[in-house]
Design a protein around this motif. Structure first.
Motif, PDB file in Angstrom:
ATOM      1  N   ASN A 160     -12.745  -3.742  11.413  1.00 41.53           N
ATOM      2  CA  ASN A 160     -14.050  -3.176  11.104  1.00 41.53           C
ATOM      3  C   ASN A 160     -13.943  -2.353   9.830  1.00 41.53           C
ATOM      4  OD1 ASN A 160     -13.957  -0.257  11.579  1.00 41.53           O
ATOM      5  ND2 ASN A 160     -13.476  -0.814  13.686  1.00 41.53           N
ATOM      6  N   PRO A 161     -15.056  -2.207   9.114  1.00 43.50           N
ATOM      7  CA  PRO A 161     -14.990  -1.673   7.744  1.00 43.50           C
ATOM      8  C   PRO A 161     -14.301  -0.314   7.641  1.00 43.50           C
ATOM      9  CG  PRO A 161     -17.277  -2.069   8.445  1.00 43.50           C
ATOM     10  CD  PRO A 161     -16.409  -2.576   9.523  1.00 43.50           C
ATOM     11  N   ILE A 162     -14.563   0.585   8.597  1.00 43.40           N
ATOM     12  CA  ILE A 162     -14.006   1.935   8.487  1.00 43.40           C
ATOM     13  C   ILE A 162     -12.479   1.900   8.550  1.00 43.40           C
ATOM     14  CG2 ILE A 162     -13.861   4.180   9.616  1.00 43.40           C
ATOM     15  CD1 ILE A 162     -16.730   3.853  10.448  1.00 43.40           C
ATOM     16  N   VAL A 163     -11.959   1.135   9.487  1.00 43.08           N
ATOM     17  CA  VAL A 163     -10.507   1.089   9.674  1.00 43.08           C
ATOM     18  C   VAL A 163      -9.829   0.420   8.483  1.00 43.08           C
ATOM     19  CG1 VAL A 163      -8.667   0.164  11.107  1.00 43.08           C
ATOM     20  CG2 VAL A 163     -10.670   1.179  12.166  1.00 43.08           C
ATOM     21  N   ILE A 164     -10.438  -0.649   8.001  1.00 43.05           N
ATOM     22  CA  ILE A 164      -9.836  -1.336   6.852  1.00 43.05           C
ATOM     23  C   ILE A 164      -9.821  -0.401   5.637  1.00 43.05           C
ATOM     24  CG2 ILE A 164     -10.132  -3.240   5.221  1.00 43.05           C
ATOM     25  CD1 ILE A 164     -11.196  -4.890   7.565  1.00 43.05           C
ATOM     26  N   TRP A 165     -10.894   0.339   5.477  1.00 43.27           N
ATOM     27  CA  TRP A 165     -10.971   1.291   4.364  1.00 43.27           C
ATOM     28  C   TRP A 165      -9.889   2.379   4.503  1.00 43.27           C
ATOM     29  CZ3 TRP A 165     -13.154   6.461   4.767  1.00 43.27           C
ATOM     30  CH2 TRP A 165     -13.191   7.104   3.543  1.00 43.27           C
ATOM     31  N   ALA A 166      -9.725   2.895   5.721  1.00 39.95           N
ATOM     32  CA  ALA A 166      -8.722   3.937   5.947  1.00 39.95           C
ATOM     33  C   ALA A 166      -7.316   3.404   5.684  1.00 39.95           C
ATOM     34  CB  ALA A 166      -8.814   4.467   7.380  1.00 39.95           C
ATOM     35  N   THR A 167      -7.055   2.175   6.126  1.00 37.95           N
ATOM     36  CA  THR A 167      -5.738   1.584   5.900  1.00 37.95           C
ATOM     37  C   THR A 167      -5.490   1.391   4.405  1.00 37.95           C
ATOM     38  OG1 THR A 167      -6.210   0.321   7.892  1.00 37.95           O
ATOM     39  CG2 THR A 167      -4.189  -0.206   6.746  1.00 37.95           C
ATOM     40  N   TRP A 168      -6.538   0.981   3.698  1.00 38.70           N
ATOM     41  CA  TRP A 168      -6.423   0.786   2.254  1.00 38.70           C
ATOM     42  C   TRP A 168      -6.122   2.116   1.567  1.00 38.70           C
ATOM     43  CZ3 TRP A 168      -5.439  -2.435  -1.375  1.00 38.70           C
ATOM     44  CH2 TRP A 168      -5.832  -2.194  -2.676  1.00 38.70           C
ATOM     45  N   THR A 169      -6.773   3.196   2.007  1.00 39.46           N
ATOM     46  CA  THR A 169      -6.515   4.518   1.433  1.00 39.46           C
ATOM     47  C   THR A 169      -5.051   4.906   1.615  1.00 39.46           C
ATOM     48  OG1 THR A 169      -8.697   5.067   2.242  1.00 39.46           O
ATOM     49  CG2 THR A 169      -7.413   6.878   1.348  1.00 39.46           C
ATOM     50  N   ALA A 170      -4.532   4.632   2.801  1.00 40.58           N
ATOM     51  CA  ALA A 170      -3.170   5.049   3.094  1.00 40.58           C
ATOM     52  C   ALA A 170      -2.135   4.181   2.381  1.00 40.58           C
ATOM     53  CB  ALA A 170      -2.929   5.014   4.603  1.00 40.58           C
ATOM     54  N   PHE A 171      -2.354   2.877   2.389  1.00 41.45           N
ATOM     55  CA  PHE A 171      -1.329   1.969   1.862  1.00 41.45           C
ATOM     56  C   PHE A 171      -1.784   1.297   0.574  1.00 41.45           C
ATOM     57  CE2 PHE A 171      -0.122   2.383   6.275  1.00 41.45           C
ATOM     58  CZ  PHE A 171       1.246   2.542   6.183  1.00 41.45           C
ATOM     59  N   ARG A 172      -2.375   2.089  -0.333  1.00 39.12           N
ATOM     60  CA  ARG A 172      -2.879   1.533  -1.571  1.00 39.12           C
ATOM     61  C   ARG A 172      -1.770   0.844  -2.369  1.00 39.12           C
ATOM     62  NH1 ARG A 172      -7.855   4.279  -4.058  1.00 39.12           N
ATOM     63  NH2 ARG A 172      -7.704   5.283  -2.052  1.00 39.12           N
ATOM     64  N   ASP A 173      -0.561   1.417  -2.310  1.00 38.30           N
ATOM     65  CA  ASP A 173       0.517   0.811  -3.098  1.00 38.30           C
ATOM     66  C   ASP A 173       1.205  -0.343  -2.373  1.00 38.30           C
ATOM     67  OD1 ASP A 173       1.242   2.671  -1.309  1.00 38.30           O
ATOM     68  OD2 ASP A 173       2.933   3.479  -2.435  1.00 38.30           O
ATOM     69  N   GLN A 174       0.821  -0.607  -1.145  1.00 37.86           N
ATOM     70  CA  GLN A 174       1.367  -1.773  -0.434  1.00 37.86           C
ATOM     71  C   GLN A 174       0.215  -2.599   0.134  1.00 37.86           C
ATOM     72  OE1 GLN A 174       4.117   0.921   1.845  1.00 37.86           O
ATOM     73  NE2 GLN A 174       5.259  -0.985   2.054  1.00 37.86           N
ATOM     74  N   PRO A 175      -0.577  -3.242  -0.739  1.00 39.20           N
ATOM     75  CA  PRO A 175      -1.765  -3.941  -0.235  1.00 39.20           C
ATOM     76  C   PRO A 175      -1.426  -5.005   0.800  1.00 39.20           C
ATOM     77  CG  PRO A 175      -1.339  -4.480  -2.545  1.00 39.20           C
ATOM     78  CD  PRO A 175      -0.436  -3.366  -2.193  1.00 39.20           C
ATOM     79  N   GLU A 176      -0.172  -5.504   0.761  1.00 42.16           N
ATOM     80  CA  GLU A 176       0.180  -6.551   1.730  1.00 42.16           C
ATOM     81  C   GLU A 176       0.071  -6.017   3.162  1.00 42.16           C
ATOM     82  OE1 GLU A 176       2.228  -5.303  -0.465  1.00 42.16           O
ATOM     83  OE2 GLU A 176       4.157  -4.724   0.412  1.00 42.16           O
ATOM     84  N   ILE A 177       0.296  -4.714   3.339  1.00 42.54           N
ATOM     85  CA  ILE A 177       0.186  -4.150   4.689  1.00 42.54           C
ATOM     86  C   ILE A 177      -1.257  -4.206   5.176  1.00 42.54           C
ATOM     87  CG2 ILE A 177       0.300  -1.970   5.984  1.00 42.54           C
ATOM     88  CD1 ILE A 177       2.995  -1.667   5.224  1.00 42.54           C
ATOM     89  N   VAL A 178      -2.192  -3.875   4.282  1.00 40.94           N
ATOM     90  CA  VAL A 178      -3.608  -3.897   4.653  1.00 40.94           C
ATOM     91  C   VAL A 178      -4.023  -5.315   5.041  1.00 40.94           C
ATOM     92  CG1 VAL A 178      -5.919  -3.264   3.933  1.00 40.94           C
ATOM     93  CG2 VAL A 178      -3.954  -2.084   2.944  1.00 40.94           C
ATOM     94  N   ILE A 179      -3.665  -6.285   4.170  1.00 42.05           N
ATOM     95  CA  ILE A 179      -4.084  -7.675   4.410  1.00 42.05           C
ATOM     96  C   ILE A 179      -3.433  -8.216   5.678  1.00 42.05           C
ATOM     97  CG2 ILE A 179      -3.992 -10.015   3.471  1.00 42.05           C
ATOM     98  CD1 ILE A 179      -4.007  -8.557   0.658  1.00 42.05           C
ATOM     99  N   LEU A 180      -2.108  -7.976   5.809  1.00 44.72           N
ATOM    100  CA  LEU A 180      -1.412  -8.524   6.974  1.00 44.72           C
ATOM    101  C   LEU A 180      -1.898  -7.878   8.265  1.00 44.72           C
ATOM    102  CD1 LEU A 180       2.207  -8.952   5.607  1.00 44.72           C
ATOM    103  CD2 LEU A 180       0.589 -10.721   6.248  1.00 44.72           C
ATOM    104  N   ARG A 181      -2.310  -6.608   8.189  1.00 43.01           N
ATOM    105  CA  ARG A 181      -2.823  -5.965   9.397  1.00 43.01           C
ATOM    106  C   ARG A 181      -4.045  -6.726   9.920  1.00 43.01           C
ATOM    107  NH1 ARG A 181      -5.080   0.235  10.505  1.00 43.01           N
ATOM    108  NH2 ARG A 181      -4.806   0.014  12.734  1.00 43.01           N
ATOM    109  N   VAL A 182      -4.961  -7.054   8.992  1.00 42.35           N
ATOM    110  CA  VAL A 182      -6.170  -7.775   9.388  1.00 42.35           C
ATOM    111  C   VAL A 182      -5.814  -9.174   9.899  1.00 42.35           C
ATOM    112  CG1 VAL A 182      -8.326  -8.737   8.547  1.00 42.35           C
ATOM    113  CG2 VAL A 182      -7.604  -6.470   7.803  1.00 42.35           C
TER     114      VAL A 182
END
Lengths: 258, 348
Positions: B98-120
């Motif tokens: 959901n948008p809020i969680v994805i946004w929060a994950t992106w804020t935290a792991f901005r330098d590791q975008p693969e974590i954000v994408i793989l999480r989803v």
């Protein structure tokens, strides 16, 4: 005809149960507002979520008020029970638990975490200090105005301790005596809360003392002034504050960093 | 005594942090009754288990609630006759996708975008697989709480309505005197009324038909209070257990497992279940382990945490029997373990 006391008490229970809901939900609304108004909310959660909590408190109070109003209006009449009534608990348990938790909340003041809690963590991790969000650091601030957390963030981005050799330092924090540090050092630390107290974690820097650390018992709040230097601590080169003066200060109103 | 105070502080902070999300979820779930004709929604849901699982996993994007909030919604959906794979997919994936969680994950792991994408990607994959597995259980009675099973047995909204309508149509076409139909009848109110018809009318949830606004609002209020009571009680129990374990279990034990590809993933899975942190903020919590733990294990925490933790056991008990909860724990745990271990060994 003598009335059955069990039946009468169960009838009274039936009438009182909806009021337990009103009480439990209302109590949580009041508790959240109380934390906010008495400035205790910052001991529990990150200020980013204050708005959310205040909105929730209002919401809970509104729900509780409407429910109370409805109960008063429909007094005497049999309440329409919701069709989809499911409960794992006997009636009233959910509200009783909520109410009990709220009462604990009123009785127990949230505690400021201290060195004991910090020592539950791996100390090498404390000294490693690579856990703080780097995007929040500010390089433009003159060194003597940086807070302890600013320093740790900075160190996180540029980890070479020699880079800071001789910089002026003036920071506040509380005292920890990790067993790895000798008598001539102590660890000056602060807790950082990213979300709520459940994820509070300490960050800190070692301080090299002019005298022995016994003068400064754990959890004393200090303002340390001095210069940055590099020391070898626990087998690792480590940015250390060489203290010139240490002043005892009262615990700050807002003991956490966020 | 100090331990007790620390434990109390943790307990209260978990509750204070979770309460807004719980209220949001409960209000949302109650308003869903009000605005959405769930029977229509339920009818539109695909019967195909794979499609249902996929759609269930992604409708979380419309409903930004975290894992304290999604359980009441999932329960509602299930009781409105939405196919089980849709509800399970929603239950497992909605807290992450959901948008809020994805946004929060992106804020935290901005330098590791693969974590954000793989999480989803991993959350979607696992939720879909588990939902498809659950679709093989056609009869929900053995896995849901008896009260829900009873409710589902007597209120099959989608089917019932359909059958009822075709029955009415047939009746009109044939123009048979209604008393010649088989069944039990109420007589004496001018016109005979067939018992089965009356029962259907009474049993269908009262929201979508033309009730006055006041009555609808009262039902929304009633539902809100009821879910706050039940789910709030569960949340209280779960937070108490989570706080007790955090205070009593030595954290070094968990942290010392950090660096190995297998032990780190295992440790993070355990931590995810123990810490019970809300999915909207768990990425910051995971970030704090970024230096000591492998990237795969951080992903394991981020994928598995929202699907299952100690706090949510309490909430899930409001829907499922313990056996189903065990599967809802074991399948995501094993799948997460497998996927993140492969990442640790071959990619990162």
């Amino acid at each position: 005809m003598p009335s059955n006391p069990n039946r009468r008490s169960s009838q009274i229970g039936k009438k009182l149960l909806p009021w337990l809901d009103v009480l439990a939900i209302g109590a949580w609304g009041i508790l959240l507002l109380k934390y906010w108004l008495t400035n205790k909310l910052n001991l529990l959660i990150n200020p980013n979520y204050f708005g959310l909590v205040i909105a929730a408190a209002t919401g809970l109070l509104v729900v509780s008020t409407f429910k109370a109003k409805e109960l008063l209006q429909h007094r005497g009449r049999e309440m329409v029970t919701n069709i989809q009534h499911l409960s794992l608990f006997p009636p009233g348990w959910g509200s009783a638990l909520l109410l009990t938790a709220a009462i604990f909340g009123f009785l127990v003041t949230p505690q400021v975490f201290a060195s004991e809690k910090a020592l539950q963590r791996d100390v090498s991790e404390l000294l490693g200090a690579t856990r703080v969000k780097p995007q929040a650091f500010r390089a433009s601030v003159p060194p003597e105005e940086r807070s302890l957390v600013d320093w740790v963030r900075m160190l996180n981005v540029y980890p070479e301790p020699d880079r800071y050799q001789g910089s002026k330092v003036k920071v506040q924090g509380f005292v920890i005596h990790p067993p790895e540090l000798g008598k001539e050092h102590l660890l000056l630390a602060r807790f950082v809360i990213t979300c709520c107290a459940a994820d509070a974690y300490p960050v800190g820097l070692p301080v090299k003392l002019p005298e022995t650390s016994e003068q400064y018992p754990p959890d004393t709040w200090l303002e340390v002034e001095g210069q940055m230097t590099t020391e070898i601590i626990a087998g690792k080169r480590q940015l250390t504050i060489a203290a010139k003066s240490l002043r005892k200060i009262p615990q700050p109103k807002n003991p956490y960093s966020y | 005594m100090n331990q007790f105070h620390n434990g109390m502080t943790l307990f209260l902070s978990l509750l204070v942090e979770a309460m807004p999300f719980l209220l949001l979820g409960v209000l949302f779930s109650s308003l869903l009754l009000f605005f959405v004709d769930e029977r229509k929604l339920a009818e539109k849901m695909p019967k195909n288990p794979l499609m249902g699982a996929l759609i269930g996993s992604t409708i979380g994007f419309l409903f930004p609630v975290c894992e304290c909030g999604n359980v009441p919604v999932a329960r509602r959906l299930l009781m409105q006759g939405v196919p089980a794979p849709v509800a399970i997919g929603f239950l497992l994936a909605a807290p992450t996708i959901n948008p809020i969680v994805i946004w929060a994950t992106w804020t935290a792991f901005r330098d590791q975008p693969e974590i954000v994408i793989l999480r989803v990607v991993f959350s979607l994959l696992i939720a879909t697989i588990v939902a498809v597995v659950f679709s093989f259980q056609k009869d929900l009675t053995p896995i849901v709480q008896p009260a829900i099973a009873r409710y589902l047995k007597f209120h099959r909204p989608a089917e019932h309505k359909h059958r009822f309508q075709s029955y009415q149509k047939k009746q009109q076409q044939a123009d048979t005197p209604s008393l010649l139909q088989s069944g039990t009848y109420f007589l004496g109110t001018g016109q005979a009324m067939r018992l089965e018809t009356a029962a259907t009318a009474v049993a269908s949830p009262a929201f979508s038909d033309g009730k006055p606004l006041g009555a609808k609002l009262r039902l929304v209020l009633e539902n809100t209070v009821q879910e706050l009571r039940e789910l709030g009680g569960m949340l209280t129990l779960g937070s108490a257990v989570a706080a007790a374990i955090q205070v009593l279990a030595p954290r070094e034990l968990i942290l010392s497992l950090g660096a190995g590809p297998i032990t780190s993933v295992t440790a993070m899975l355990v931590l995810a279940a123990v810490v019970s942190i809300c999915s909207t903020v768990d990425s910051f919590f995971a970030l704090s382990f970024a230096s000591t733990f492998t990237s795969g294990s951080l992903l394991a925490f981020l994928v598995f945490g929202p699907m299952f933790d100690l706090k949510s056991i309490g909430l899930m008990l409001a829907i499922f029997k313990p056996r189903a909860i065990f599967y809802l724990f074991a399948l995501p745990a094993l799948l997460t373990f497998l996927l993140t271990l492969v990442l640790n060994l071959y990619f990162f």
